[in-house]
Write an enzyme that holds these catalytic residues in place. Structure first.
Site, PDB file in Angstrom:
ATOM      1  N   HIS B 205       0.816  -1.226   0.000  1.00 14.34           N
ATOM      2  CA  HIS B 205       0.000   0.000   0.000  1.00 14.34           C
ATOM      3  C   HIS B 205       0.846   1.271   0.000  1.00 14.34           C
ATOM      4  CE1 HIS B 205      -3.916  -1.917   0.474  1.00 14.34           C
ATOM      5  NE2 HIS B 205      -3.361  -2.766   1.293  1.00 14.34           N
ATOM      6  N   ASP B 258      -0.703  -4.922   6.021  1.00 10.53           N
ATOM      7  CA  ASP B 258      -1.722  -5.803   5.432  1.00 10.53           C
ATOM      8  C   ASP B 258      -1.503  -5.987   3.937  1.00 10.53           C
ATOM      9  OD1 ASP B 258      -2.246  -3.024   5.214  1.00 10.53           O
ATOM     10  OD2 ASP B 258      -4.222  -3.487   4.415  1.00 10.53           O
ATOM     11  N   GLU B 259      -2.098  -7.039   3.415  1.00  2.28           N
ATOM     12  CA  GLU B 259      -2.172  -7.294   1.968  1.00  2.28           C
ATOM     13  C   GLU B 259      -0.830  -7.084   1.260  1.00  2.28           C
ATOM     14  OE1 GLU B 259      -6.669  -6.387   0.648  1.00  2.28           O
ATOM     15  OE2 GLU B 259      -5.544  -4.572   1.055  1.00  2.28           O
ATOM     16  N   VAL B 260       0.200  -7.694   1.800  1.00  6.48           N
ATOM     17  CA  VAL B 260       1.520  -7.526   1.182  1.00  6.48           C
ATOM     18  C   VAL B 260       1.731  -8.630   0.150  1.00  6.48           C
ATOM     19  CG1 VAL B 260       3.987  -7.366   1.616  1.00  6.48           C
ATOM     20  CG2 VAL B 260       2.365  -6.498   3.317  1.00  6.48           C
TER      21      VAL B 260
END
Lengths: 468, 468
Positions: B205, B258-260
């Site tokens: 992100h 998150d969401e790596v």
């Protein structure tokens, strides 16, 4: 000051920001001189809103002396201040407020004296704070009349001391406006150069009146139009107008007169007998009602405004001072001014904001003077109005349904016809509207994306305010 | 005062209204006594927000003496003032402010110390005025943490003096926050007893960081996660956090995590070589990144908060002070507290406000302590948070997407578990939520209808705020 120096405000940062501000010279503005020639604060139709704004540039890096606004009235000065605030921009690199593209010499005035927005507080009650947000946002687009469609068939939120049961027709005991609330709205609007035109729509659109006074209903099964046969009906109208006259100083007062379905008059025995006794058709009775209401308004020193059906139905009998408000038929203003009436343009296909499928460019390209070529007749078109009917626009969505489209109409009503009619508006007006939408957002107004085909739709994905 | 005496305010009506107000005795409140025991104004996690509110009734018509709020801290007193303001109602018939159903003796405190709302200023920039509107509205529901997800892959609107090119990643030169803007937000929030928890989400992100510093991108075709191989990456994080530490005094700081998606690390030659040199899998590198960022935050005297994937992936290696924020898996708080971590509940199926199809009752019925029965483990759930992700929520719709549903979560987080878990909520909580939605509207907050199945939908037709 609050608008222009937003980034320098706040206790924590103000001192630092102010010192930095004073040290900067590039286009920085440290003083603004305002000259107003008249000391009258009267705000009426046609008030002089012209102004001159001057910002001199010394060289690439600085301006000469103060910026100056000169105007004949305080209201012209307010318009100049609004323009000035929109020339000022916070520069994030120097952290100073700079004047965009100085020098400036602007001589400006509106094309139309009446630039309105209608709000409807009967289909949904709008709290005082929300009406103030709407008024404040109007001033950013230089709109100058708030047409307050206060009551309608669904609810009667307004306090009428002479007939105190009327606001029993409010949705609830909290969804109401006191006399003091309404006065506060008028005061708040006047401070921004905005008149408030109240509307009491008769004889249709009035079912809610009977909650407090059932005698106003022809019968329990015929609750509107109001009972044309009774003097009591006109006493109540006279009482409402007498109470409102103390609140609303604007010379125009709207008496509605639209969408009058007289069918149930015919089916109500005592109304039917009354019609027969006078040898009236229901259309005659509709005319009788509207003209009698007009005389009440005129007796209170008001100029009556009526929706166009009154003109279409019995135009020759209307008081010649009547202002006709268009909504239904495209060329009604053309016809009305030809008969010597003044007219307000609000064609529903273009300027009804509750029509969510009308995009900004259709709003922008609609010209109130269309088809009216004679300059003396053009003068009878006092302006236009965008209408935010409230059936599906409550507090939660009213501002984003109004903006940004109302700004497209506002530009057309302010600027010269030539200026708004030439060129490719996608290249000229659209970038301005994008910019103005973001300006509204920055001022806390939830104006919706410009580009969405349907009004008030959320953005479809991430992105800049300036590109959505 | 501005909230309670709305109808008595305004220049035109204030004198009259004030005199009337003082003359009225029925439940009228003429004074309020506030006792605060501590003079510390420090606002940290777990600050004492308890208060006692007393209003004595003499007879049907009047109350005895002043109302009293007693609290250990100013923040408790603020919560008491909020409750008091919601007991006061303007009575339209007597035109006085009355206290609903006196007498009152209220002893009150929150169940959870962390009651958050996330805003996302990367997917859409939210102007300072709008963030203030959000903060103000939070205080009405006694929420006490604004989780500011400042930057993300789409834009980097934040000024970082140490790395001044970072905000070149903003959408435009106007969609930015200065250091002073952020300090003003923190100050404004503190005045309402609300902490601001900043988030810098790494290593995923973060694409927008590279607009100003392309070296942060592993390559032009691999723009996130941030380049794990370079010390420069961690220097920049350290610089951002050093700058932010001067702005955000709250003890918690969110590092994302998150969401790596590490796929493109594997395809970037120099990253691949670096991984091989250390004998790292990409998962090892993800862990290495998060832990190194944690140490930077800890070195600046911050307690790190991370999204749950960090716990799921390498929970045993996380700093034990880490607070885990749930979003994805229902029982992650259960698992995290079992390992001794503190946890914030924000399950996406219930408390992600961008999920427009989650109705108010589903929000209300979601219990952060679900499945956690041991009182010592329950204490590790510091609270919950509703998340207003910004992909389709810009200035035009953010407040009506937050409200009224955030209020349902706020009540659950404030009140005892027993109080919010018994009875038929359609009869208990729903009328309160309707009332609260109208209260928000009256205070100028565009909270959406409660009943619409989809969030932020306009009302389907005319009606009262209390019934839609």
């Amino acid at each position: 000051m609050g608008i222009i120096f937003k980034h320098a405000s706040g206790r924590a940062s103000s001192l630092l920001a102010r010192i930095r501000f004073l040290r900067m010279v590039e286009y920085d503005i440290t003083s603004l001189k305002i000259v107003v020639h008249s000391d009258s604060e009267e705000l009426q139709l046609g008030v002089d809103e012209s102004y001159t704004l001057m910002v001199s540039k010394k060289n690439e890096q600085s301006i000469v002396g103060a910026a100056t606004i000169e105007a004949n009235t305080v209201y012209g000065a307010l318009r100049g201040l609004e323009t000035f605030s929109q020339l000022c921009a916070f520069d994030y690199l120097t952290k100073s407020v700079q004047i965009y593209k100085a020098p400036w010499y602007i001589q400006d005035k509106p094309r139309f004296g009446y630039r309105g927005l209608l709000i409807d507080t009967s289909r949904h009650f709008l709290p005082i704070d929300v009406i103030k947000q709407i008024i404040e946002s109007m001033s950013f687009a230089k709109l100058n009349v708030l047409h307050w469609h206060i009551v309608d068939e669904q609810s009667f939120p307004f306090e009428t001391p002479t007939y105190p049961n009327l606001w029993k027709g409010a949705y609830s005991r909290w969804e109401r406006y006191t006399v003091e609330d309404a006065s506060e709205i008028v005061r708040f609007a006047k401070m921004r150069g905005i008149n408030v035109m109240a509307e009491v729509d008769v004889p249709g659109h009035a079912e809610s009146w009977g909650t407090g006074y059932p005698d106003l209903w022809p019968s329990l099964s015929c609750r509107e139009p109001l009972d044309v046969t009774k003097n009591f009906t006109f006493d109540v109208i006279s009482g409402i107008l007498a109470d409102m006259r103390k609140i609303f100083p604007f010379e125009l007062f709207h008496l509605g007169g639209d969408e009058v379905n007289t069918d149930c008059w015919k089916n109500t025995t005592h109304v039917k007998e009354w019609l027969q006794g006078r040898n009236f058709t229901t259309k005659d009775a509709y005319k009788y009602f509207v003209l009698r209401a007009q005389q009440i308004a005129i007796s209170k020193n008001w100029t009556p405004v009526n929706w166009e059906e009154t003109f279409s139905s019995f135009g020759k009998d209307l008081d010649p001072r009547t202002v006709i408000q268009n909504w239904l038929v495209s060329d009604i203003c053309q016809k009305a001014v030809a008969k010597g009436f003044r007219c307000i343009f609000s064609n529903q296909g273009y300027w009804y904001l509750d029509h969510l499928d009308v995009p900004w460019d259709k709003v922008y390209n609609t010209e109130p003077l269309n088809g009216i070529e004679d300059p003396s007749l053009q003068k009878l078109v006092i302006g236009g109005e965008v209408c935010m009917w409230g059936e599906t626009a409550d507090t939660s969505v009213v501002l984003q349904t109004i903006w940004p489209r109302a700004a497209a109409a506002a530009e057309r009503m302010w600027s010269t016809r030539e200026a708004v009619s030439k060129g490719n508006i996608t290249l000229t007006a659209l970038p301005r509207l994008h910019y103005f939408r973001c300006l509204l957002n920055n001022r806390g107004v939830p104006a919706a994306p410009v580009d969405n085909f349907y009004a008030r739709r959320p953005p479809s994905g991430p992105g800049s305010c300036y590109a959505q």
